[in-house]
Enzyme design. Sequence first.
Site, PDB file in Angstrom:
ATOM      1  N   TYR A  97      16.433  40.083   3.584  1.00 24.38           N
ATOM      2  CA  TYR A  97      14.977  40.237   3.649  1.00 24.38           C
ATOM      3  C   TYR A  97      14.584  41.669   3.327  1.00 24.38           C
ATOM      4  CZ  TYR A  97      14.508  35.721   6.006  1.00 24.38           C
ATOM      5  OH  TYR A  97      14.523  34.380   6.304  1.00 24.38           O
ATOM      6  N   TYR A 142      18.141  34.463  -6.899  1.00 22.67           N
ATOM      7  CA  TYR A 142      19.535  34.059  -6.741  1.00 22.67           C
ATOM      8  C   TYR A 142      20.094  33.482  -8.042  1.00 22.67           C
ATOM      9  CZ  TYR A 142      18.443  34.665  -1.810  1.00 22.67           C
ATOM     10  OH  TYR A 142      18.034  35.177  -0.610  1.00 22.67           O
TER      11      TYR A 142
END
Length: 172
Positions: A97, A142
Site C-alpha cells: 500500500y 501487477y
Amino acid sequence: MMITILKCTFEDARALQTISVETFIETFQEQNSPEHLNAYLDKAYSLNQLKHELANRSSQFFFVYVGQEVAGYLKVNTDEAQSEAMGEEALEVERIYVKKKFQKHGLGKHLMNKAMEIAQEQKKKKIWLGVWEENENAIAFYQKKGFLQSGSHSFFMGDDEQVDLIMTKVLS
C-alpha cells in the site's frame, strides 16, 4: 525525492497501524459500507493483531519513506504465514500500500522490487498475491510487473464476501 525502504520492528507497531488504516481506507472506502470497512479494520489492524504478525518469523514488514515520512508499506509472507497454502517455494505479497498523495511516483515499484529481492535471496520459485477483482489500478500494475491470474479466493470485508484474484509470477 529521497526514497528509503526500512524493515519494520516490533517497536513500529503503532506506526504500522496508522499507515495500514490510512491506506486501507483511502483504497477501499468508496466501494464499501462504513460498517464493513470498520469491521475489517478492527479485526485486521488492531494493535494486538499487528504485533502478532510482526512477531511471526515467516512475515516481514517494510516501510517506504519519502524523506522522513512513511509513504507506504509492504508485507511479505513465507511458509505457514502465507494466507493460502502455496508451499515453501512461494513468497506471498500480502500487503502493498502507498498513501494516495505518493501514488504515481514509483513507490509501488520500489516495494515490489523489495519483495522480488527477498524472494530471490530465499531462493523462492514464485511470488504471488491476492488483489480485489475490482481494484483495476492494482491489477494493471501487477500485470505490468509480470503477474498472471492463477486463481481466486474469497475475502471478507466485515461480513461482505468479495473475490480476490490470485496472481502469480514464476521467478527464473
